[in-house]
Enzyme design. Structure first.
Site, PDB file in Angstrom:
ATOM      1  CE  LYS A  46      37.624  38.395  17.175  1.00 50.78           C
ATOM      2  NZ  LYS A  46      36.893  37.411  16.412  1.00 50.78           N
TER       3      LYS A  46
ATOM      4  CE  LYS B  69      33.070  37.176  23.000  1.00 53.05           C
ATOM      5  NZ  LYS B  69      32.982  37.136  21.543  1.00 53.05           N
TER       6      LYS B  69
ATOM      7  CE  LYS C 241      33.793  29.554  19.036  1.00 55.41           C
ATOM      8  NZ  LYS C 241      34.058  30.675  18.156  1.00 55.41           N
TER       9      LYS C 241
HETATM   10  P1  TYM Z   1      31.290  32.694  17.445  1.00 57.85           P
HETATM   11  O1  TYM Z   1      31.846  31.441  16.881  1.00 57.85           O
HETATM   12  O2  TYM Z   1      32.224  33.643  18.105  1.00 57.85           O
HETATM   13  O3  TYM Z   1      30.152  32.355  18.477  1.00 57.85           O
HETATM   14  C1  TYM Z   1      29.097  31.477  18.171  1.00 57.85           C
HETATM   15  C2  TYM Z   1      27.818  31.943  18.856  1.00 57.85           C
HETATM   16  O4  TYM Z   1      28.016  32.007  20.269  1.00 57.85           O
HETATM   17  C3  TYM Z   1      27.660  33.294  20.763  1.00 57.85           C
HETATM   18  N1  TYM Z   1      28.567  33.635  21.872  1.00 57.85           N
HETATM   19  C4  TYM Z   1      28.149  34.014  23.077  1.00 57.85           C
HETATM   20  N2  TYM Z   1      26.923  34.190  23.595  1.00 57.85           N
HETATM   21  C5  TYM Z   1      26.836  34.585  24.893  1.00 57.85           C
HETATM   22  N3  TYM Z   1      27.934  34.787  25.677  1.00 57.85           N
HETATM   23  C6  TYM Z   1      29.174  34.627  25.199  1.00 57.85           C
HETATM   24  N4  TYM Z   1      30.228  34.810  25.991  1.00 57.85           N
HETATM   25  C7  TYM Z   1      29.326  34.224  23.840  1.00 57.85           C
HETATM   26  N5  TYM Z   1      30.411  33.959  23.059  1.00 57.85           N
HETATM   27  C8  TYM Z   1      29.912  33.626  21.855  1.00 57.85           C
HETATM   28  C9  TYM Z   1      27.881  34.226  19.575  1.00 57.85           C
HETATM   29  O5  TYM Z   1      27.132  35.409  19.714  1.00 57.85           O
HETATM   30  C10 TYM Z   1      27.413  33.362  18.423  1.00 57.85           C
HETATM   31  O6  TYM Z   1      26.011  33.415  18.313  1.00 57.85           O
HETATM   32  N6  TYM Z   1      30.669  35.646  13.447  1.00 57.85           N
HETATM   33  C11 TYM Z   1      30.091  34.560  14.228  1.00 57.85           C
HETATM   34  C12 TYM Z   1      29.842  33.298  13.437  1.00 57.85           C
HETATM   35  C13 TYM Z   1      29.042  33.505  12.197  1.00 57.85           C
HETATM   36  C14 TYM Z   1      27.631  33.632  12.127  1.00 57.85           C
HETATM   37  C15 TYM Z   1      27.330  33.738  10.741  1.00 57.85           C
HETATM   38  C16 TYM Z   1      26.622  33.669  13.085  1.00 57.85           C
HETATM   39  C17 TYM Z   1      29.515  33.553  10.935  1.00 57.85           C
HETATM   40  N7  TYM Z   1      28.503  33.683  10.049  1.00 57.85           N
HETATM   41  C18 TYM Z   1      26.033  33.901  10.310  1.00 57.85           C
HETATM   42  C19 TYM Z   1      25.304  33.833  12.635  1.00 57.85           C
HETATM   43  C20 TYM Z   1      25.016  33.941  11.257  1.00 57.85           C
HETATM   44  C21 TYM Z   1      31.034  34.202  15.359  1.00 57.85           C
HETATM   45  O7  TYM Z   1      32.197  34.487  15.297  1.00 57.85           O
HETATM   46  O8  TYM Z   1      30.446  33.460  16.336  1.00 57.85           O
END
Ligand code: TYM
Length: 342
Positions: free
Chosen positions: A112, A197, A200
Site C-alpha cells: 500500500k 486478490k 474492496k
Molecule cells: P478487510 O476489511 O480487508 O477484510 C475483512 C475480511 O475479509 C477477508 N478478505 C478476503 N478473504 C478471501 N478473499 C479475499 N479476496 C478477501 N478480501 C478480504 C480478510 O482476510 C478479512 O478477514 N485488517 C483487517 C481488519 C481487521 C481485523 C482486526 C481482522 C482489523 N482488526 C482484528 C481481524 C481481527 C482488514 O483490513 O480486513
C-alpha cells in the site's frame, strides 16, 4: 468457551471475497460455537486517504450487511471500533512493544505504501502502525481465534508475537491468539486479474463481485471472468489461476471440493454458468434481509450501541491490566501492594 474476534474495515463495499473468506463463517459457525465479537474497524479506514462522509456511510452499511448475513446480536457482539476507547488505549502500549523493523516487514504496508508513493501521495504514519492497532483489537478481548482470509494471516502472526513478548517481559497478561482460515476461498481472486486478490478498496469493478450486486450483474461479471488458455478445466492455481479461482468460488458456495469439481466440467462456459448461479443463490438471502434491515436503521443503531457497551466491559479489565503491567500508574488508587514503596 473459545473467544473469537474478527473485523472488517469500512473502506469499500463488501465483496464476495470478504464473505467467503471470513464473514460467512462468522455467521454460520463462530457465533454458535464460541463467544464471538465482530467489529467494524473504522479507525483502520483512516490509514489511507479517506472521505469522512463515506467512512460514516460505509460503517453503517457494513453493520447492516453483517446483520443481514445472519449475525444475531443475541448470540454475538457486533460493534464499531471507535465506540470502544480500549482499542486506541492498547494500541499505543503495543507500539511500545513492537519494533520499527517488524512493522516495515508487513506485506500490506509494503504494497500500500508503494502504491501511494507511485501515485505521488504521502503515506500516513498510521499505515505503518496499523498492525499494532489490529493486535490491540485482538488482544484486548483475550481472543483465542481470529477467523480471517489469507491476506490477514501475517497481521495475526504479529499479534501473536506481541502477546508473547509482552507476557515474557511484563508478566502474563494476554491470551496468544491463532488464525482460523477457511478450507477453500481463503483468497478469492479478482475475476479480471486472477493473480491479484479481490479487494474492496480496488477500483476494478468488473473483476469484483459485491455482496449487493444485482443477480444480473453477478452473472455478467462471472461469465466475463478471465480464463486461461489451455488444458480445459483443471484445478491448478499456478498454471490456471482464473479457472482455479472459479472452482474455489463454486466449491465455497456449494460446499464441494475444487479439485473434485474440476472433473465435472468439460468447458469453461459450463463452469462459469454454474458458478454464477451458485453465487447468486448464496447472495440472495443476504440481499433480501439487507433490504428489510434498511427500513429499520434504528434497530441497527441499537445493536451497535448495545454491542459497544458489552465490548467495553469485556476489554476494559485486560487493557487496565496491560497498563499496570507495563508500569503505568493507575488513575484510581488501588489496594496497597506488598511492595508499594517501589
Ligand atoms: P478487510 O476489511 O480487508 O477484510 C475483512 C475480511 O475479509 C477477508 N478478505 C478476503 N478473504 C478471501 N478473499 C479475499 N479476496 C478477501 N478480501 C478480504 C480478510 O482476510 C478479512 O478477514 N485488517 C483487517 C481488519 C481487521 C481485523 C482486526 C481482522 C482489523 N482488526 C482484528 C481481524 C481481527 C482488514 O483490513 O480486513
Amino acid at each position: 468457551m473459545t473467544r473469537v474476534f474478527s473485523g472488517i474495515k469500512p473502506t469499500g463495499h463488501l465483496t464476495l471475497g470478504n464473505y467467503l473468506g471470513a464473514i460467512r463463517r462468522w455467521a454460520d459457525v463462530d457465533q454458535y460455537q464460541s463467544d464471538a465479537l465482530f467489529c467494524i474497524v473504522d479507525l483502520h479506514a483512516l490509514t489511507v486517504d479517506h472521505d469522512p462522509a463515506r467512512v460514516r456511510r460505509l460503517t453503517r452499511q457494513d453493520a447492516t450487511l453483517l446483520l443481514a448475513t445472519g449475525l444475531d446480536p443475541k448470540l454475538c457482539t457486533v460493534f464499531v471500533q471507535s465506540h470502544v476507547d480500549e482499542h486506541a488505549r492498547l494500541s499505543y502500549v503495543l507500539e511500545c512493544v513492537a519494533t520499527d523493523g517488524e512493522m516495515r516487514r508487513m506485506i500490506q504496508y509494503k504494497e500500500k505504501s508503494a502504491r501511494e508513493r507511485e501515485r505521488g501521495g504521502s503515506v500516513r504514519l498510521s499505515l505503518l502502525t496499523y498492525p499494532a492497532l489490529m493486535a490491540a483489537d485482538i488482544l484486548a478481548y483475550g481472543t483465542d481465534e481470529v477467523p480471517v482470509g489469507d491476506d490477514q494471516a501475517q497481521h495475526v502472526e504479529l499479534a501473536r508475537d506481541l502477546a508473547v513478548r509482552f507476557n515474557q517481559r511484563y508478566g502474563h497478561t494476554f491470551v496468544v491468539p491463532r488464525t482460523a482460515s477457511p478450507r477453500v476461498a481463503a483468497r478469492v481472486m479478482n475475476l479480471q486479474e486472477p493473480t491479484s486478490k479481490m479487494g474492496k478498496s480496488d477500483d476494478s469493478g468488473p473483476g469484483i463481485v459485491y455482496l449487493l450486486d444485482e443477480p444480473e450483474t453477478v452473472r455478467k461479471k462471472i461469465m466475463r471472468a478471465v480464463t486461461d488458455s489451455g488444458r480445459g478445466v483443471v484445478y491448478d492455481q499456478a498454471e490456471q489461476p482464473g479457472i482455479a479461482n472459479l472452482l474455489e468460488i463454486l466449491a465455497a458456495c456449494t460446499g464441494g471440493d475444487p479439485e473434485a469439481l474440476s472433473g465435472e466440467y468439460e468447458t469453461y462456459g459450463a463452469l462459469k454458468k454454474d458458478t454464477a448461479e451458485a453465487v447468486v443463490e448464496v447472495l440472495r438471502p443476504v440481499q433480501d434481509r439487507h433490504r428489510e434491515l434498511c427500513t429499520d436503521p434504528a434497530y441497527v443503531e441499537a445493536v451497535l450501541r448495545d454491542g459497544a457497551e458489552r465490548a467495553r466491559a469485556m476489554a476494559r479489565p485486560t487493557v487496565d491490566a496491560a497498563y499496570r503491567a507495563i508500569g503505568l500508574l493507575p488513575a484510581v488508587a488501588e489496594e496497597a501492594e506488598p511492595n508499594a514503596t517501589r
